[in-house]
Scaffold this active site. Structure first.
Site, PDB file in Angstrom:
ATOM      1  N   ASP A 107       0.866  -1.178   0.000  1.00 55.51           N
ATOM      2  CA  ASP A 107       0.000   0.000   0.000  1.00 55.51           C
ATOM      3  C   ASP A 107       0.910   1.238   0.000  1.00 55.51           C
ATOM      4  OD1 ASP A 107      -2.310   1.542   0.241  1.00 55.51           O
ATOM      5  OD2 ASP A 107      -2.585   1.152   2.355  1.00 55.51           O
ATOM      6  N   GLY A 109       3.725   1.192   1.231  1.00 58.44           N
ATOM      7  CA  GLY A 109       5.050   0.608   1.077  1.00 58.44           C
ATOM      8  C   GLY A 109       5.832   0.548   2.377  1.00 58.44           C
TER       9      GLY A 109
HETATM   10  P1  IMP Z   1       1.586  -0.316   3.873  1.00 54.78           P
HETATM   11  O1  IMP Z   1       2.586  -0.387   4.990  1.00 54.78           O
HETATM   12  O2  IMP Z   1       0.877   1.012   3.839  1.00 54.78           O
HETATM   13  O3  IMP Z   1       2.126  -0.708   2.535  1.00 54.78           O
HETATM   14  O4  IMP Z   1       0.407  -1.269   4.291  1.00 54.78           O
HETATM   15  C1  IMP Z   1       0.396  -2.570   4.056  1.00 54.78           C
HETATM   16  C2  IMP Z   1      -0.519  -3.227   5.075  1.00 54.78           C
HETATM   17  O5  IMP Z   1      -1.702  -2.457   5.325  1.00 54.78           O
HETATM   18  C3  IMP Z   1      -0.988  -4.540   4.535  1.00 54.78           C
HETATM   19  O6  IMP Z   1      -0.131  -5.570   4.938  1.00 54.78           O
HETATM   20  C4  IMP Z   1      -2.361  -4.675   5.131  1.00 54.78           C
HETATM   21  O7  IMP Z   1      -2.261  -5.358   6.362  1.00 54.78           O
HETATM   22  C5  IMP Z   1      -2.839  -3.281   5.387  1.00 54.78           C
HETATM   23  N1  IMP Z   1      -3.808  -2.864   4.361  1.00 54.78           N
HETATM   24  C6  IMP Z   1      -3.608  -1.998   3.338  1.00 54.78           C
HETATM   25  N2  IMP Z   1      -4.697  -1.871   2.574  1.00 54.78           N
HETATM   26  C7  IMP Z   1      -5.631  -2.691   3.126  1.00 54.78           C
HETATM   27  C8  IMP Z   1      -6.989  -3.027   2.746  1.00 54.78           C
HETATM   28  O8  IMP Z   1      -7.557  -2.564   1.747  1.00 54.78           O
HETATM   29  N3  IMP Z   1      -7.602  -3.939   3.545  1.00 54.78           N
HETATM   30  C9  IMP Z   1      -7.025  -4.486   4.645  1.00 54.78           C
HETATM   31  N4  IMP Z   1      -5.765  -4.218   5.018  1.00 54.78           N
HETATM   32  C10 IMP Z   1      -5.070  -3.316   4.272  1.00 54.78           C
END
Ligand code: IMP
Ligand code: MG
Length: 180
Positions: A107, A109
């Site tokens: 998402d 990252g």
């Molecule tokens: P990042 O650190 O922002 O890349 O987030 C990644 C983490 O956020 C993922 O491993 C998910 O656990 C959570 N996440 C991001 N988008 C979603 C979603 O649409 N549904 C549920 N969990 C999400």
């Protein structure tokens, strides 16, 4: 069951579509990555994907070892807190190992960057990455995954291991929570 407060969920990727994609991913990974790969599964969201990918990798002739790490970043139900927390560490030594980190969604990252930095700092020989879903529009940290199941728009998804407030992990498909 009382379904009055259940959000409506539209299917984005059904079970058959996911299964077919995973077979292809596994063949790519088995062709490109070393036999003695150490797979690091980022809990909790990727446990269903990892279980299916692992068995597809076996069918593709690969015999990796597996370990688990629990990372959390979500402050509230759907809004990221911005900081990644190492809630439970792996027990394997990654020094001089080729590792592949598996997560559910790339998402902003931050989670994947945290995990790759950690394994690099611990002396991994190579750090590869694999995610089920890539929310390409949302990146805040410069990182791309080596292996991606599907690209998705910036919508909140659930199912196939992925939760909303700890619910819906058991859905056999990936769905989008209707926001209206
Ligand atoms: P990042 O650190 O922002 O890349 O987030 C990644 C983490 O956020 C993922 O491993 C998910 O656990 C959570 N996440 C991001 N988008 C979603 C979603 O649409 N549904 C549920 N969990 C999400
Ligand atoms: Mg996660």
């Amino acid at each position: 069951m009382d379904t009055r407060n259940q959000p409506e969920i539209d299917v984005i990727f059904d079970a058959e579509t996911i299964a077919k994609r995973i077979e292809i991913l596994a063949k790519d990974i088995a062709t490109e990555l070393p036999e003695d790969l150490l797979i690091i599964v980022v809990l909790k969201g990727s446990f269903v994907f990892a279980a299916d990918l692992l068995r597809a990798l076996d069918r593709a002739g690969m015999r990796p070892t597996v370990d688990f790490v629990t990372l959390s970043s979500y402050g509230t139900e759907i809004q990221s807190s911005g900081t990644v927390n190492l809630a439970r560490d792996i027990s394997e030594n990654v020094r001089d190992r080729a590792v592949m980190i598996i997560d559910d969604i790339l998402d902003t990252g931050r989670t994947m960057a945290f995990a790759t930095d950690l394994m690099t700092a611990r002396g991994a020989a190579a750090v590869h990455t694999c995610v089920l879903l890539d929310k390409h529009e949302k990146r805040e940290v410069q990182i791309e995954a080596d292996y991606v199941g599907f690209k998705v728009d910036d919508v909140f998804v659930v199912g196939y291991g992925i939760d909303m407030a700890h619910l819906f992990r058991g859905l056999p498909y990936i769905g989008m929570v209707r926001q209206d």
